[in-house]
Design a protein around this motif. Structure first.
Motif, PDB file in Angstrom:
ATOM      1  N   GLU A  39       0.613  -1.144  -0.017  1.00 15.98           N
ATOM      2  CA  GLU A  39      -0.040  -0.004   0.098  1.00 15.98           C
ATOM      3  C   GLU A  39       0.891   1.099   0.121  1.00 15.98           C
ATOM      4  OE1 GLU A  39      -3.377   2.397  -0.269  1.00 15.98           O
ATOM      5  OE2 GLU A  39      -3.321   0.469  -0.330  1.00 15.98           O
ATOM      6  N   ILE A  40       1.876   1.386   0.753  1.00 19.54           N
ATOM      7  CA  ILE A  40       2.838   2.444   0.912  1.00 19.54           C
ATOM      8  C   ILE A  40       3.427   2.531  -0.504  1.00 19.54           C
ATOM      9  CG2 ILE A  40       5.131   3.179   1.618  1.00 19.54           C
ATOM     10  CD1 ILE A  40       4.124   2.136   4.543  1.00 19.54           C
ATOM     11  N   PHE A  41       3.925   1.519  -1.037  1.00 19.74           N
ATOM     12  CA  PHE A  41       4.374   1.582  -2.683  1.00 19.74           C
ATOM     13  C   PHE A  41       3.382   2.324  -3.460  1.00 19.74           C
ATOM     14  CE2 PHE A  41       4.769  -0.052  -6.629  1.00 19.74           C
ATOM     15  CZ  PHE A  41       6.149   0.367  -7.344  1.00 19.74           C
ATOM     16  N   SER A  42       2.258   1.828  -3.393  1.00 24.93           N
ATOM     17  CA  SER A  42       1.272   2.244  -4.323  1.00 24.93           C
ATOM     18  C   SER A  42       0.857   3.791  -4.062  1.00 24.93           C
ATOM     19  CB  SER A  42       0.018   1.744  -4.233  1.00 24.93           C
ATOM     20  OG  SER A  42       0.224   0.118  -4.514  1.00 24.93           O
ATOM     21  N   GLN A  43       0.950   4.209  -2.875  1.00 26.85           N
ATOM     22  CA  GLN A  43       0.513   5.583  -2.432  1.00 26.85           C
ATOM     23  C   GLN A  43       1.820   6.317  -2.944  1.00 26.85           C
ATOM     24  OE1 GLN A  43       0.221   5.345   1.860  1.00 26.85           O
ATOM     25  NE2 GLN A  43      -2.092   4.635   1.601  1.00 26.85           N
ATOM     26  N   CYS A  44       2.908   5.953  -2.995  1.00 23.56           N
ATOM     27  CA  CYS A  44       4.189   6.795  -3.527  1.00 23.56           C
ATOM     28  C   CYS A  44       4.267   6.829  -4.914  1.00 23.56           C
ATOM     29  CB  CYS A  44       5.434   6.101  -2.833  1.00 23.56           C
ATOM     30  SG  CYS A  44       5.573   6.275  -0.985  1.00 23.56           S
ATOM     31  N   ILE A  45       3.935   5.655  -5.456  1.00 24.88           N
ATOM     32  CA  ILE A  45       3.705   5.816  -7.006  1.00 24.88           C
ATOM     33  C   ILE A  45       2.576   6.944  -7.383  1.00 24.88           C
ATOM     34  CG2 ILE A  45       2.969   4.800  -9.055  1.00 24.88           C
ATOM     35  CD1 ILE A  45       5.558   4.196  -8.588  1.00 24.88           C
ATOM     36  N   PHE A  46       1.732   6.656  -6.692  1.00 24.00           N
ATOM     37  CA  PHE A  46       0.305   7.764  -7.113  1.00 24.00           C
ATOM     38  C   PHE A  46       0.733   9.034  -6.724  1.00 24.00           C
ATOM     39  CE2 PHE A  46      -3.671   9.559  -5.913  1.00 24.00           C
ATOM     40  CZ  PHE A  46      -4.300   9.525  -7.166  1.00 24.00           C
ATOM     41  N   LYS A  47       1.334   9.329  -5.660  1.00 18.23           N
ATOM     42  CA  LYS A  47       1.711  10.755  -5.260  1.00 18.23           C
ATOM     43  C   LYS A  47       2.752  11.219  -6.352  1.00 18.23           C
ATOM     44  CE  LYS A  47       1.696  14.519  -2.654  1.00 18.23           C
ATOM     45  NZ  LYS A  47       0.943  15.236  -2.315  1.00 18.23           N
ATOM     46  N   LEU A  48       3.700  10.424  -6.704  1.00 18.06           N
ATOM     47  CA  LEU A  48       4.635  10.770  -7.739  1.00 18.06           C
ATOM     48  C   LEU A  48       4.000  11.268  -8.827  1.00 18.06           C
ATOM     49  CD1 LEU A  48       7.665  11.224  -8.047  1.00 18.06           C
ATOM     50  CD2 LEU A  48       7.929   8.940  -8.926  1.00 18.06           C
ATOM     51  N   ILE A  49       3.157  10.440  -9.591  1.00 18.65           N
ATOM     52  CA  ILE A  49       2.304  10.593 -10.651  1.00 18.65           C
ATOM     53  C   ILE A  49       1.426  11.914 -10.608  1.00 18.65           C
ATOM     54  CG2 ILE A  49       0.510   9.928 -12.009  1.00 18.65           C
ATOM     55  CD1 ILE A  49       1.099   7.036 -11.821  1.00 18.65           C
ATOM     56  N   GLN A  50       0.975  12.143  -9.602  1.00 21.12           N
ATOM     57  CA  GLN A  50       0.214  13.472  -9.347  1.00 21.12           C
ATOM     58  C   GLN A  50       1.247  14.833  -9.319  1.00 21.12           C
ATOM     59  OE1 GLN A  50      -1.722  13.020  -5.448  1.00 21.12           O
ATOM     60  NE2 GLN A  50      -3.523  12.787  -6.575  1.00 21.12           N
ATOM     61  N   THR A  51       2.406  14.588  -8.781  1.00 22.23           N
ATOM     62  CA  THR A  51       3.444  15.719  -8.616  1.00 22.23           C
ATOM     63  C   THR A  51       4.600  15.598  -9.645  1.00 22.23           C
ATOM     64  OG1 THR A  51       4.697  14.756  -6.785  1.00 22.23           O
ATOM     65  CG2 THR A  51       2.562  16.007  -6.100  1.00 22.23           C
ATOM     66  N   LYS A  52       4.675  14.950 -10.523  1.00 22.67           N
ATOM     67  CA  LYS A  52       5.918  14.536 -11.392  1.00 22.67           C
ATOM     68  C   LYS A  52       6.278  15.889 -11.977  1.00 22.67           C
ATOM     69  CE  LYS A  52       3.881  12.851 -15.785  1.00 22.67           C
ATOM     70  NZ  LYS A  52       4.038  14.052 -16.432  1.00 22.67           N
ATOM     71  N   ASP A  53       5.405  16.747 -12.274  1.00 24.70           N
ATOM     72  CA  ASP A  53       5.629  17.969 -13.082  1.00 24.70           C
ATOM     73  C   ASP A  53       6.411  19.007 -12.317  1.00 24.70           C
ATOM     74  OD1 ASP A  53       5.049  16.930 -15.658  1.00 24.70           O
ATOM     75  OD2 ASP A  53       2.927  17.561 -15.396  1.00 24.70           O
ATOM     76  N   SER A  54       6.183  18.814 -10.852  1.00 22.22           N
ATOM     77  CA  SER A  54       6.853  19.792  -9.738  1.00 22.22           C
ATOM     78  C   SER A  54       8.076  19.412  -9.175  1.00 22.22           C
ATOM     79  CB  SER A  54       5.826  20.166  -8.992  1.00 22.22           C
ATOM     80  OG  SER A  54       5.344  19.159  -8.411  1.00 22.22           O
ATOM     81  N   GLN A  55       8.480  17.984  -9.424  1.00 18.15           N
ATOM     82  CA  GLN A  55       9.678  17.392  -8.780  1.00 18.15           C
ATOM     83  C   GLN A  55      10.846  17.722  -9.625  1.00 18.15           C
ATOM     84  OE1 GLN A  55       9.517  16.376  -5.671  1.00 18.15           O
ATOM     85  NE2 GLN A  55       7.279  16.448  -5.461  1.00 18.15           N
ATOM     86  N   TYR A  56      11.770  18.271  -9.258  1.00 17.64           N
ATOM     87  CA  TYR A  56      13.194  18.358 -10.129  1.00 17.64           C
ATOM     88  C   TYR A  56      14.038  17.590  -9.104  1.00 17.64           C
ATOM     89  CZ  TYR A  56      11.192  22.081 -12.929  1.00 17.64           C
ATOM     90  OH  TYR A  56      10.427  22.770 -13.624  1.00 17.64           O
ATOM     91  N   VAL A  57      14.603  16.649  -9.634  1.00 14.67           N
ATOM     92  CA  VAL A  57      15.634  15.671  -9.069  1.00 14.67           C
ATOM     93  C   VAL A  57      16.765  15.084  -9.743  1.00 14.67           C
ATOM     94  CG1 VAL A  57      13.573  14.695  -7.563  1.00 14.67           C
ATOM     95  CG2 VAL A  57      14.388  13.396  -9.710  1.00 14.67           C
ATOM     96  N   SER A  58      17.852  14.953  -9.002  1.00 21.89           N
ATOM     97  CA  SER A  58      18.859  14.531  -9.948  1.00 21.89           C
ATOM     98  C   SER A  58      19.073  12.962 -10.007  1.00 21.89           C
ATOM     99  CB  SER A  58      20.229  15.106  -9.136  1.00 21.89           C
ATOM    100  OG  SER A  58      20.321  14.566  -7.809  1.00 21.89           O
TER     101      SER A  58
END
Length: 189
Positions: A39-58
């Protein structure tokens, strides 16, 4: 040299999903419940999909692993609150110890990962003279007289440049000061 930061792409998210077992295992090592880890994995994937355009990472993999760890810590804190309500002191104490371990481990890993980038950020924010004076005094252990002769500046200007450099270091490292203090004290080693 640090990696350039970029926006997380959908292809990178799909590659994280292909490595699902790795991240579920990571979550399981913290929460000790397989269905909760999934469930934690799924929540993290879902959150990342929602915020992917605002996440600048190396490094999107370490970013995602940190997200999983943080969500595990949040889960354990909720469990700890439930134990308080149910008056289960032994379980509450065990969860508290696990939260402390995870929090310190995350802080240490983040500091180790970001340290070169933070030093470079300090260097970029300093004028050349400030950097050179600071390095001469702190790294080369030169005296004020030697620095004064080398750069043809007064003692008060040397103090000004060193204080200026220290302010920049303090500003850049402000979020890491507790971790640095723990590292200096030898708690995290």
């Amino acid at each position: 040299m640090t990696k350039a930061r970029h926006i997380i792409t959908i292809e990178e998210i799909l590659s994280l999903n292909k490595e699902k077992v790795r991240y579920i295992t990571l979550a399981y090592s913290y929460v000790r419940d397989y269905s909760c880890a999934e469930e934690i994995f799924s929540q993290c994937i879902f959150k990342l999909i929602q915020t992917k355009d605002s996440q600048y990472v190396s490094d999107y993999r370490s970013f995602f692993a940190t997200s999983v760890k943080n969500r595990c810590i949040n889960y354990l804190k909720r469990q700890q609150k439930e134990c308080e309500l149910n008056q289960n002191e032994r379980r509450k104490e065990r969860i508290g110890i696990e939260i402390e371990r995870l929090t310190v481990q995350c802080a240490q890993e983040e500091f180790q990962t970001d340290f070169p980038a933070l030093l470079e950020k300090c260097r970029c924010r300093m004028p050349d003279l400030t950097y050179e004076v600071f390095m001469a005094k702190r790294l080369d252990r030169m005296s004020y007289m030697e620095i004064s002769k080398m750069f043809m500046i007064s003692r008060s200007r040397i103090n000004y440049e060193i204080n200026r450099a220290l302010k920049i270091f303090k500003d850049v490292f402000k979020d890491y000061l507790p971790v640095i203090a723990l590292l200096i004290c030898g708690v995290l080693s």
